[in-house]
Design an enzyme around this catalytic site. Structure first.
Site, mmCIF file in Angstrom:
data_model
loop_
_atom_site.group_PDB
_atom_site.id
_atom_site.type_symbol
_atom_site.label_atom_id
_atom_site.label_comp_id
_atom_site.label_asym_id
_atom_site.label_seq_id
_atom_site.Cartn_x
_atom_site.Cartn_y
_atom_site.Cartn_z
ATOM 1 N N ASN A 113 0.868 -1.175 0.000
ATOM 2 C CA ASN A 113 0.000 0.000 0.000
ATOM 3 C C ASN A 113 0.906 1.227 0.000
ATOM 4 O O ASN A 113 1.506 1.562 1.020
ATOM 5 C CB ASN A 113 -0.885 -0.039 1.256
ATOM 6 C CG ASN A 113 -1.725 1.208 1.411
ATOM 7 O OD1 ASN A 113 -1.761 2.071 0.534
ATOM 8 N ND2 ASN A 113 -2.409 1.328 2.540
ATOM 9 N N LYS A 130 0.161 4.248 -0.266
ATOM 10 C CA LYS A 130 -0.476 5.414 0.383
ATOM 11 C C LYS A 130 -0.229 6.690 -0.436
ATOM 12 O O LYS A 130 -0.117 6.627 -1.644
ATOM 13 C CB LYS A 130 0.020 5.563 1.822
ATOM 14 C CG LYS A 130 -0.139 4.273 2.619
ATOM 15 C CD LYS A 130 0.049 4.485 4.085
ATOM 16 C CE LYS A 130 -0.030 3.147 4.790
ATOM 17 N NZ LYS A 130 0.069 3.241 6.221
ATOM 18 N N HIS A 149 -9.371 0.618 5.194
ATOM 19 C CA HIS A 149 -8.069 0.808 5.857
ATOM 20 C C HIS A 149 -8.278 1.707 7.075
ATOM 21 O O HIS A 149 -9.094 2.631 7.040
ATOM 22 C CB HIS A 149 -7.060 1.433 4.883
ATOM 23 C CG HIS A 149 -5.663 1.411 5.428
ATOM 24 N ND1 HIS A 149 -5.208 2.326 6.349
ATOM 25 C CD2 HIS A 149 -4.621 0.561 5.210
ATOM 26 C CE1 HIS A 149 -3.947 2.043 6.671
ATOM 27 N NE2 HIS A 149 -3.575 0.981 5.989
ATOM 28 N N GLU A 152 -6.687 4.090 8.206
ATOM 29 C CA GLU A 152 -6.486 5.520 7.967
ATOM 30 C C GLU A 152 -7.742 6.150 7.372
ATOM 31 O O GLU A 152 -8.033 7.320 7.603
ATOM 32 C CB GLU A 152 -5.252 5.733 7.073
ATOM 33 C CG GLU A 152 -3.988 5.516 7.894
ATOM 34 C CD GLU A 152 -2.794 5.025 7.107
ATOM 35 O OE1 GLU A 152 -2.793 5.111 5.874
ATOM 36 O OE2 GLU A 152 -1.838 4.539 7.756
ATOM 37 N N GLU A 184 -5.112 -5.582 10.742
ATOM 38 C CA GLU A 184 -4.057 -4.592 10.974
ATOM 39 C C GLU A 184 -4.322 -3.871 12.295
ATOM 40 O O GLU A 184 -5.132 -2.936 12.342
ATOM 41 C CB GLU A 184 -4.059 -3.554 9.851
ATOM 42 C CG GLU A 184 -3.823 -4.132 8.485
ATOM 43 C CD GLU A 184 -3.316 -3.061 7.537
ATOM 44 O OE1 GLU A 184 -2.160 -3.159 7.126
ATOM 45 O OE2 GLU A 184 -4.055 -2.106 7.245
ATOM 46 N N GLY A 225 2.827 1.571 10.824
ATOM 47 C CA GLY A 225 3.781 2.673 10.660
ATOM 48 C C GLY A 225 4.516 3.048 11.933
ATOM 49 O O GLY A 225 5.157 4.086 12.002
ATOM 50 N N SER A 248 3.823 -2.823 10.352
ATOM 51 C CA SER A 248 5.294 -2.810 10.484
ATOM 52 C C SER A 248 5.953 -4.113 10.034
ATOM 53 O O SER A 248 6.939 -4.562 10.623
ATOM 54 C CB SER A 248 5.696 -2.458 11.921
ATOM 55 O OG SER A 248 5.210 -1.169 12.251
HETATM 56 C C1 PEP Z 1 -0.524 -0.240 6.343
HETATM 57 O O1 PEP Z 1 -0.556 0.920 6.038
HETATM 58 O O2 PEP Z 1 -1.476 -0.960 6.077
HETATM 59 C C2 PEP Z 1 0.648 -0.729 7.055
HETATM 60 C C3 PEP Z 1 0.608 -1.926 7.560
HETATM 61 O O3 PEP Z 1 1.718 0.126 7.152
HETATM 62 P P1 PEP Z 1 3.173 -0.253 7.740
HETATM 63 O O4 PEP Z 1 3.628 -1.503 7.053
HETATM 64 O O5 PEP Z 1 4.026 0.924 7.412
HETATM 65 O O6 PEP Z 1 3.005 -0.482 9.200
#
Ligand code: PEP
Length: 254
Positions: free
Chosen positions: A13, A15, A103, A105, A173, A179, A217
């Site tokens: 992703n 973003k 997601h 976000e 997630e 992040g 992460s």
């Molecule tokens: C995500 O945005 O879905 C995500 C898991 O980000 P990151 O891998 O940076 O934690």
């Protein structure tokens, strides 16, 4: 890309990152890294989700290669007065095969609830895209002992009736792991993925065949341990998907 396979899905992703030049060179580098390590294709399917504005140029480079194109979101409607939105059909026209919905976000920054997520997933299904439905609890919800009830409720409301083994992927997630560099413990991932797999089996008679991704992460260094956990069928990756080495390295290290 079919979803009813247990080959791992490594989904990036991107973003709101990359200039146009950077997006183009990232997909070129991903292609060449895979070409130099063709064994990774035995281990994983690869998906990238660039920003809307980079889909068309990236699609030209993805075309015919081993990486699938997806989008980060879609509209809940087919067309009409939805300023700034992009329909599933528009994404399909550009070559997308999958779309992320729900997601965290978008749930938190844009106030999207599970009911909207279900509408978006339903549109994806109607127009033949695979929906990656994201769920996950906040740190506060985990610390107050509500992680399981939060995730189960998100699943209950976010999965539309149109969902099948073929057209749905679930991504778990934990919001506090996205992040932040903090990865959920193997035990936490194991128990949550088991719970999700059990829910899909009992409630929807869809256990087993549906991929359940872990996101939060993920990087090459922790991918192997995570991939050994039962019911972890791949990863949704933010930060580490922005460099070809680390993105493809996640599959290499499995
Ligand atoms: C995500 O945005 O879905 C995500 C898991 O980000 P990151 O891998 O940076 O934690």
């Amino acid at each position: 890309m079919s979803t009813n396979t247990k080959k791992l899905l490594v989904a990036g992703n991107w973003k709101m990152n990359n200039s146009l030049d950077e997006a183009v060179s990232l997909i070129q580098n991903i292609n060449s890294t895979i070409d130099s390590n063709p064994d990774v294709l035995q281990k994983a399917d690869f998906l990238i989700c660039p920003s809307y504005v980079h889909l068309a140029p990236v699609a030209q480079i993805v075309d015919g290669g081993s990486v699938t194109l997806g989008a980060q979101d879609c509209s809940f409607d087919d067309n009409g007065a939805h300023t700034g939105d992009v329909s599933v059909q528009m994404l399909k026209d550009l070559g997308c095969e999958m779309v992320i919905v729900g997601h965290s976000e978008r749930r938190h920054n844009c106030g999207e609830g599970s009911d909207v997520v279900a509408q978006k997933a339903m549109k994806a299904h109607k127009d033949g895209l695979i929906a990656i439905i994201c769920v996950g609890e906040t740190l506060e919800q985990r610390e107050s002992g509500n992680a399981f009830s939060v995730v189960l409720e998100q699943l209950e409301v976010s999965i539309p009736k149109s969902a099948t083994v073929e057209n749905m992927v679930i991504a778990y997630e934990p919001v506090w792991a996205i992040g932040t560099g903090k990865v959920a413990s193997s035990e936490d991932v194991k128990v949550m993925h088991e719970t999700i797999a059990h829910y899909l089996k009992e409630k929807l008679d869809m256990g087993g065949a549906i991929r359940i991704l872990y996101g939060g992460s993920v990087k090459p260094e922790n991918a192997n341990d995570l991939s050994c956990i039962e019911h972890v069928d791949g990863f949704l990756i933010g930060g580490a998907s922005l460099k070809a080495d680390s993105f493809v390295g996640i599959a290499q290290n499995i």
